[in-house]
Write a protein that holds these residues in place. Structure first.
Motif, PDB file in Angstrom:
ATOM      1  N   LEU A  64       0.453   5.194  -2.005  1.00  0.00           N
ATOM      2  CA  LEU A  64       0.905   5.857  -2.861  1.00  0.00           C
ATOM      3  C   LEU A  64       2.546   6.451  -1.338  1.00  0.00           C
ATOM      4  CD1 LEU A  64       3.839   5.951  -4.860  1.00  0.00           C
ATOM      5  CD2 LEU A  64       2.582   7.519  -5.695  1.00  0.00           C
ATOM      6  N   TRP A  68       2.981   4.256   1.327  1.00  0.00           N
ATOM      7  CA  TRP A  68       4.578   3.450   0.839  1.00  0.00           C
ATOM      8  C   TRP A  68       5.212   4.665   0.960  1.00  0.00           C
ATOM      9  CZ3 TRP A  68       7.248   4.340  -3.406  1.00  0.00           C
ATOM     10  CH2 TRP A  68       8.430   3.325  -3.685  1.00  0.00           C
ATOM     11  N   SER A  69       5.754   5.687   0.602  1.00  0.00           N
ATOM     12  CA  SER A  69       7.014   6.235  -0.250  1.00  0.00           C
ATOM     13  C   SER A  69       6.755   7.108   1.314  1.00  0.00           C
ATOM     14  CB  SER A  69       6.808   6.810  -1.218  1.00  0.00           C
ATOM     15  OG  SER A  69       5.278   8.004  -0.609  1.00  0.00           O
ATOM     16  N   LYS A  83      13.216   3.916  -7.459  1.00  0.00           N
ATOM     17  CA  LYS A  83      11.871   2.930  -7.114  1.00  0.00           C
ATOM     18  C   LYS A  83      10.406   3.518  -7.125  1.00  0.00           C
ATOM     19  CE  LYS A  83      14.792   0.431  -3.854  1.00  0.00           C
ATOM     20  NZ  LYS A  83      15.498  -0.059  -2.613  1.00  0.00           N
ATOM     21  N   GLU A 137       8.405   3.503 -10.678  1.00  0.00           N
ATOM     22  CA  GLU A 137       8.653   2.112 -10.516  1.00  0.00           C
ATOM     23  C   GLU A 137       7.109   2.089 -10.308  1.00  0.00           C
ATOM     24  OE1 GLU A 137       9.066  -0.471 -12.625  1.00  0.00           O
ATOM     25  OE2 GLU A 137      10.401   0.316 -13.401  1.00  0.00           O
ATOM     26  N   LYS A 138       6.910   2.007  -8.726  1.00  0.00           N
ATOM     27  CA  LYS A 138       5.775   2.423  -8.229  1.00  0.00           C
ATOM     28  C   LYS A 138       4.629   3.678  -8.360  1.00  0.00           C
ATOM     29  CE  LYS A 138       3.548   0.971  -4.404  1.00  0.00           C
ATOM     30  NZ  LYS A 138       2.702  -0.424  -4.023  1.00  0.00           N
ATOM     31  N   ASP A 185       2.879   1.522 -11.236  1.00  0.00           N
ATOM     32  CA  ASP A 185       2.158   0.919 -10.931  1.00  0.00           C
ATOM     33  C   ASP A 185       0.569   1.402 -10.308  1.00  0.00           C
ATOM     34  OD1 ASP A 185       1.311  -1.832 -10.601  1.00  0.00           O
ATOM     35  OD2 ASP A 185       1.400  -1.036  -8.419  1.00  0.00           O
ATOM     36  N   THR A 186       0.294   2.558  -9.936  1.00  0.00           N
ATOM     37  CA  THR A 186      -0.535   3.766  -9.452  1.00  0.00           C
ATOM     38  C   THR A 186      -1.172   4.123 -10.560  1.00  0.00           C
ATOM     39  OG1 THR A 186       0.649   4.047  -6.920  1.00  0.00           O
ATOM     40  CG2 THR A 186      -0.790   5.492  -8.044  1.00  0.00           C
TER      41      THR A 186
END
Length: 254
Positions: A98, A101-102, A238, A241-242, A245-246
């Protein structure tokens, strides 16, 4: 925090030593005089206790200022605690994913009475040189994303009890009104995530989500945190949402 049970404290000298050590959760460095005044303890006793902690590497003394800070032995203990917290071990690789990604910091915290205890943190791989451990640090629930994410799912009686407490401001953005905080927690449940809008630290925003165990009780919370200018509404969506999922990935392994 829970009050001490004085009847159960058998070794008063040990209590004094731990009271001194616990002061380092309030700020990072202390001098002998200010600690003795803060705790109303004899200055020579405080000096002896600090020196002993330093000799055992639970504290270290700054050569320039003479003040004391936490030492590496504390770090070792924190890692031992982390090994006991299954959620911390399970979450770590997903937290790192994460972060990468971020491009932001990711924190994991667990509830303890009216506080959040930080268990793990990750940074994007290109920012490893800026990393600092926050394991074992604490913050009040009402002014943090992690805390609000967990508070939103407290049993009603516990939530009402919390809302009767004093809510001192950390920044100009901290929600200090109980009714407004209650509305914020309702909104958090509705959308599924909490937002720290510079409420704990000015210039820093975060998006946080609770992690539930198999009994559908809040086990922990996870957040993505960074400079407020990077957290406009579209990006918050966004990240949420991630995060969702995590959290699913972590919960499947609990």
């Amino acid at each position: 925090m829970a009050e001490k049970n004085e009847k159960e404290i058998k070794v008063k000298s040990l209590q004094k030593a731990l009271d001194i050590l616990n002061c380092f959760t309030k700020k990072s460095s202390w001098g002998v005089t200010e600690l003795s005044e803060y705790l109303d303890l004899n200055k020579s006793n405080v000096h002896s206790i600090l020196s002993t902690f330093a000799a055992m590497e639970y504290l270290r003394q700054d050569e320039e200022t003479g003040k004391y800070r936490l030492g590496m032995a504390i770090y070792t203990l924190c890692h031992a605690l982390g090994d006991e917290l299954i959620v911390g071990n399970i979450a770590l690789p997903y937290m790192q994913e994460l972060s990468n990604w971020s491009g932001e910091r990711v924190y994991l915290g667990v509830p303890h009475e009216d506080e959040v205890i930080y268990v793990n943190s990750t940074y994007p791989e290109e920012a490893f040189s800026l990393m600092r451990t926050i394991m074992g640090e604490r913050a009040r629930m009402y002014c943090t994303g992690l805390g609000k994410a967990m508070m939103a799912y407290l049993p009603e009686k516990e939530a009402e009890e919390y809302l009767r407490r004093e809510l001192p401001a950390c920044t100009d953005y901290t929600i200090t009104d109980a009714e407004k905080l209650k509305e914020e927690l309702i909104l958090t449940r509705k959308r599924g995530y909490a937002i720290d809008n510079m409420e704990h630290e000015f210039g820093v925003k975060c998006v946080a989500m609770p992690i539930f165990n198999q009994q559908h009780q809040v086990e922990a919370a996870i957040s993505v945190s960074g400079p407020s200018l990077r957290f406009e509404e579209e990006r918050i969506q966004k990240i949420a949402e991630k995060l969702k999922d995590t959290v699913r990935k972590i919960e499947r392994r609990l």
